[in-house]
Scaffold this motif. Structure first.
Motif, short mmCIF file in Angstrom:
data_model
loop_
_atom_site.label_atom_id
_atom_site.label_comp_id
_atom_site.label_asym_id
_atom_site.label_seq_id
_atom_site.Cartn_x
_atom_site.Cartn_y
_atom_site.Cartn_z
N ALA A 226 -4.34 3.65 -0.45
CA ALA A 226 -4.65 3.00 -1.63
C ALA A 226 -5.76 2.25 -1.47
CB ALA A 226 -3.41 2.21 -2.27
N LYS A 524 -1.34 -3.76 -12.44
CA LYS A 524 -2.13 -2.55 -12.68
C LYS A 524 -2.23 -1.62 -11.18
CE LYS A 524 -5.46 -2.39 -15.68
NZ LYS A 524 -6.82 -3.04 -16.54
N ARG A 527 1.20 -0.21 -10.15
CA ARG A 527 1.25 1.18 -10.71
C ARG A 527 0.54 2.25 -9.89
NH1 ARG A 527 0.82 1.72 -16.98
NH2 ARG A 527 3.05 1.17 -16.99
N GLN A 528 -1.03 1.75 -9.50
CA GLN A 528 -1.64 3.17 -8.70
C GLN A 528 -1.16 3.34 -7.44
OE1 GLN A 528 -4.32 4.93 -10.03
NE2 GLN A 528 -3.63 4.19 -11.87
N ASN A 531 1.68 5.60 -7.66
CA ASN A 531 0.87 7.08 -7.55
C ASN A 531 0.29 7.48 -6.57
OD1 ASN A 531 2.20 7.44 -10.43
ND2 ASN A 531 0.70 6.18 -11.26
N THR A 532 0.29 6.95 -5.65
CA THR A 532 -0.34 7.12 -4.20
C THR A 532 0.77 7.70 -3.11
OG1 THR A 532 -1.97 5.54 -4.41
CG2 THR A 532 -1.90 6.23 -2.37
N LYS A 536 4.54 8.18 -3.64
CA LYS A 536 4.32 8.78 -4.72
C LYS A 536 5.33 10.09 -4.70
CE LYS A 536 1.54 11.87 -7.49
NZ LYS A 536 -0.02 12.55 -7.72
#
Length: 678
Positions: A226, A524, A527-528, A531-532, A536
């Motif tokens: 990330a 924010k 959240r990323q 999603n990594t 994830k």
């Protein structure tokens, strides 16, 4: 109390079976624990507060057998709940918060947080918050510590040098006995560390859990993917990046190490040390004379409870307040030292007007994003009831996946972050006119000094947000974001003459718009991160805040409704020049007094990007040297004698059962969180 904080999951009521009570009664003699009827009439030093800093001081000062010390602690010994205190995982699953071992403070309604009243638990027991917190031993960033040094340097550079990074680092290392992680834990987590950055002869045990839940192994690779690099040596001056934090865990038996077990228990046979529990200091008493115009403390008054008799004990040398960010300013104000407007409104006679008492209050706020998972978490193993779930090794696990990130990461590049910083620095005048909850010009000047230090010296060089991995709930994984450099400053004040009436706590959360903006950007980013890959790949649907929170305004509304404190309050007795609303000088002495000091986390004038516990241990170690030097000016040695042995925490107490009933919660709809502090 550090005690530091990660987002922890409050569990179903389940007894801790893997560890029994481990306080060793044989360390204690009748001479150590005293009652109001068996206390001496006077002591050289009276310490108001038997928490983290107070017990460090008591131990270090009584290394000199000719010095007498009395510790007055409002809480109990903790012996009746020793199994809970000693078991690291009990922090999550059988918390003492909300019980008689918790002050259970609350804030006033916070207009910036949708008028919510937030809980402010603090440990009310020997060891204070170090007995109930999340055990993180995270050190701050040098830019922050050196900014603190520079803020107090106008009062004298020699004394201020005690609070440089190099000096504080040496004191933090002096406090600890570090043990590297066992091979299996290091293999799973992949943590990096340097032995040379740690102490190996101090009283406090510092290590890692005996077991690492496998999903924790996704933390560092995910953060790297990330864009957040792994910190190879987070304890030696650069805590930017991702790492696994050292914890206050004793690896000889996988128990909590805290100020009682580390500092008090080994010193408890000393005849010159007395500890009186269930005794609340009601006020400092004052002599009729003064020294060079300064007030002289004659001792303290204390009581065993509301309506009980008030007792007096004399201090031959000093009174030391170690009540934390809440207790110390409260005692000062009840003793007649503080802002005149506050004291007069509360009905307290003003002995000394000191406007900064209770002001400059800063704190960390946190919120998290939660996902479903089918992988094993600590919670799923714990609630399985397996034999392994009851072992000391498993029950030593505490969340320790962590990261500190700078503004360029959150604001998509240095240029965007620079613009954000410029908007803050350009607003200092308006903020000082509209956001300072005090009528005194000194406090306003202090607000400006702190504000400018944060914006110019600290934000460009420090982690403005902390990110933590939480895997306590069965079937859920949380990533938490916590604001580390708040521009909102509040205050703490009294409205009563009784110490048994809780003070009013008003942090003014989100009063400065930069704070909610930073929290928004942080969540924010969280959240990323979720999603990594590889994290994830083991996550399911997002539970909170959920897919309906998308826009900036959505995030900000959700944050105001859901953010909670990390319980790292600072600055209510700030070490600043008196002309800037300071309360103590660089020697920790209260302005306008000859023999009253404050030694606890309330003296930090700025909020560190770290949990507080490690810094407070370092502060207390330095304070002991300062106090000894003041009593013996010819003494040249700055190091305490190595008379405190490391403690293995073996033995048992008469009772290891909790006297409280933990809350029972369901897990099928939503995870419920409890912030546990350091």
């Amino acid at each position: 109390m550090t005690p530091c904080l990660e987002l922890l999951v409050l569990s179903l009521a389940t007894p801790i079976l893997g560890l029994q009570s481990l306080h060793d009664d044989s360390h204690f003699t009748r001479r150590t624990y005293v009652t109001p009827s068996t206390t001496s009439s006077s002591y050289d030093y009276i310490i108001a507060g038997g928490g983290l800093a107070g017990l460090v001081l008591a131990s270090r000062l009584t290394e000199n057998s000719s010095v007498t010390v009395l510790v007055l602690e409002a809480g109990d010994t903790g012996d009746a709940v020793a199994s809970i205190i000693n078991t690291p995982a009990a922090t999550y699953y059988t918390s003492l918060l909300g019980s008689s071992y918790d002050y259970a403070y609350k804030t006033v309604p916070q207009s910036g947080a949708n008028n919510r009243i937030l809980n402010w638990p603090r440990g009310k027991v020997l060891g204070g918050s170090s007995a109930v917190n999340g055990m993180y031993l995270v050190r701050p960033n040098p830019a922050e510590v050196n900014a603190w040094h520079n803020l107090i340097a106008p009062n004298g550079t020699t004394a201020a040098d005690n609070w440089s990074w190099d000096s504080l680092l040496a004191a933090m290392k002096q406090s600890e006995n570090f043990t590297p992680p066992i091979a299996a834990v290091e293999s799973v987590a992949g943590m990096q560390y340097q032995n040379s950055s740690h102490g190996t002869n101090g009283p406090l045990q510092a290590s890692y859990p005996a077991y690492m839940v496998p999903v924790a192994g996704t933390w560092l690779p995910t953060m790297q993917a990330a864009g957040i690099p792994t910190s190879a040596d987070a304890d030696n001056g650069n805590n930017l990046g991702a790492f696994f934090a050292t914890s206050a865990i004793n690896p000889t038996n996988w128990t909590r190490s805290y100020s009682r077990s580390a500092y008090l228990d080994p010193a408890s046979a000393r005849t010159n040390l007395h500890v009186l529990v269930n005794a609340t200091v009601t006020q400092v008493t004052w002599a009729n004379n003064s020294v060079a115009g300064d007030l002289v403390a004659s001792g303290v008054e204390y009581s065993t409870g509301l309506g009980a008799a008030v007792n007096t004990v004399t201090a031959n040398r000093e009174v030391i307040l170690s009540g934390g960010a809440v207790g110390s300013p409260q005692i000062l104000m009840l003793s007649g030292i503080g802002p005149s407007d506050v004291l007069e409104a509360a009905g307290v006679s003003v002995k000394l007007e000191l406007p900064g008492v209770g002001q400059h209050l800063q704190d960390h706020l946190a919120a998290g994003v939660t996902w479903e998972t089918r992988n094993d978490t600590q919670g799923s193993i714990y609630f399985s009831g397996s034999n392994f779930s009851k072992t000391p090794e498993f029950l030593s696990f505490v969340n320790s996946g962590i990261a500190y990130v700078n503004g360029s990461f959150l604001y998509a590049g240095n240029a965007s972050f620079a613009t954000f910083c410029e908007s803050i620095t350009g607003n200092v005048t308006n903020s000082s006119l509209t956001l300072v909850p005090s009528q005194y010009s000194q406090v306003v000047e202090g607000y400006k000094a702190i504000y400018e230090s944060l914006a110019n010296a600290i934000m460009p060089n420090s982690g403005i947000v902390e990110i933590l991995l939480s895997i306590n709930a069965p079937g859920a994984i949380v990533i938490q974001a916590a604001l580390q450099i708040p521009f909102s400053q509040g205050r703490l004040y009294i409205n009563s003459t009784s110490v048994f009436d809780q003070p009013l706590i008003d942090p003014q959360y989100f009063s400065h718009p930069a704070d909610v903006t930073t929290m928004r950007q942080a969540l924010k980013a969280v959240r990323q991160i979720g999603n990594t890959s590889p994290l994830k790949d083991i996550l399911g649907a997002e539970l909170t805040p959920g897919p309906t929170v998308v826009t900036d305004s959505d995030w900000e509304a959700w944050i105001r409704n859901n953010a909670a404190t990390e319980f790292h309050p600072t600055a209510t007795c700030a070490m600043l020049p008196e002309a800037q609303g300071g309360v103590v000088d660089a020697n920790l002495k209260v302005y306008g007094t000859s023999n009253v000091r404050v030694v606890d986390g309330s003296v930090f004038p700025i909020s560190f990007s770290a949990h507080l516990m490690a810094s407070v241990y370092g502060l207390a170690e330095k304070a002991a040297v300062i106090i000894r030097a003041a009593a013996n000016p010819s003494t040249t040695s700055a190091s305490p004698s190595p008379s405190i042995s490391t403690l293995s925490n073996t033995g048992s107490t008469k009772s290891g059962a909790s006297s409280t009933s933990p809350t029972t919660l369901g897990w099928h709809l939503v995870a419920v969180f409890l912030l546990t502090f350091v």
